[in-house]
Enzyme design. Sequence first.
Site, PDB file in Angstrom:
ATOM      1  N   SER A   1      84.920-174.513  25.965  1.00  0.00           N
ATOM      2  CA  SER A   1      85.470-173.666  27.214  1.00  0.00           C
ATOM      3  C   SER A   1      86.752-174.225  27.657  1.00  0.00           C
ATOM      4  O   SER A   1      87.815-174.027  26.837  1.00  0.00           O
ATOM      5  CB  SER A   1      84.359-174.203  28.153  1.00  0.00           C
ATOM      6  OG  SER A   1      84.412-173.207  29.314  1.00  0.00           O
TER       7      SER A   1
ATOM      8  N   ASP B   1      76.992-165.786  25.266  1.00  0.00           N
ATOM      9  CA  ASP B   1      77.770-166.375  26.475  1.00  0.00           C
ATOM     10  C   ASP B   1      78.062-165.441  27.405  1.00  0.00           C
ATOM     11  O   ASP B   1      78.607-164.684  27.087  1.00  0.00           O
ATOM     12  CB  ASP B   1      79.169-166.906  25.849  1.00  0.00           C
ATOM     13  CG  ASP B   1      79.898-167.797  26.623  1.00  0.00           C
ATOM     14  OD1 ASP B   1      79.515-167.913  27.820  1.00  0.00           O
ATOM     15  OD2 ASP B   1      80.791-168.797  26.213  1.00  0.00           O
TER      16      ASP B   1
ATOM     17  N   HIS C   1      76.713-170.062  26.411  1.00  0.00           N
ATOM     18  CA  HIS C   1      77.978-170.817  26.683  1.00  0.00           C
ATOM     19  C   HIS C   1      77.988-172.298  26.532  1.00  0.00           C
ATOM     20  O   HIS C   1      79.030-173.101  26.178  1.00  0.00           O
ATOM     21  CB  HIS C   1      78.358-170.707  28.168  1.00  0.00           C
ATOM     22  CG  HIS C   1      79.749-171.162  28.530  1.00  0.00           C
ATOM     23  ND1 HIS C   1      80.887-170.618  28.018  1.00  0.00           N
ATOM     24  CD2 HIS C   1      80.104-172.184  29.184  1.00  0.00           C
ATOM     25  CE1 HIS C   1      81.985-171.368  28.420  1.00  0.00           C
ATOM     26  NE2 HIS C   1      81.801-172.377  29.236  1.00  0.00           N
TER      27      HIS C   1
END
Length: 267
Positions: A87, A216, A244
């Site tokens: 991320s 995600d 995610h």
Amino acid sequence: MSLTAMEKGKKHFVLVHGACHGAWCWYKVLALLKVAGHRVTALDLGASGLNTKRLDEIASISDYVQPLMDFMSSLSPDEKVILVGHSYGGICISLAMENFPEKILVAVFVSAYMPHYKSPPGAVIQEYFSRTPAESLLDCKLEFDQGLENPPTSGFFGPEYLKSMVYSNCQLEDVELARMLVRPTGLFFEDLSKESLLTKVKSGTVDRVFVICPEDKVMNEDFQRLMIQNYSPKEVRIIASADHMPMLSKPQELCQALEDIAAKYYY
């Protein structure tokens, strides 16, 4: 350096978390990689996880990534690592790629921001927020110190957002763990909007692999594929049914993907 086939198969992974998280979120993958015989380092960035600094003590992106930069500096001259960023951690490993390209075998972006040296890293963050409906942020707490027309300056994941968006395919105990351990994170868009933070001759020389997480809900697959299209990693992998947080929802599959990637890169 001459290495035996066995030594070539064992690598040093450096795991870098995303916003609001810490080294703790890697606990499943860290254990699996260690059992497989690899060295593994999971880091807490500034004001994250067990790092003792508070958010108001982190004045810049440099302060935030300092633990990663200190670690990379501590490596011996002949040691190379596999950098794994998740991320927002993709921004952080990109800055490490710029500063220490000679110490990185390959950089792995796990549903992560993957900036290109042709643009400031902040460009990919701005693109993300331009594509993200405000209502999808649910109970996240965002601070807009530079005005509502600009990306947020810091953020904190609310409990409903964690459960519904971030940890959508995870076990309940991991959701509860996150609710106990997440901390606010600065996003440093102003710092990351500066030109020449990344260059072709440094970060541009490091091989990149992108790991797609199709389910995600934070960085949806369309956005992940946009980054792949724009920034052309050397390889793309897909972890089916991954949300995610694949290190928690699909740890064995992510570990296997990392091992497969590692097998292709030697000192």
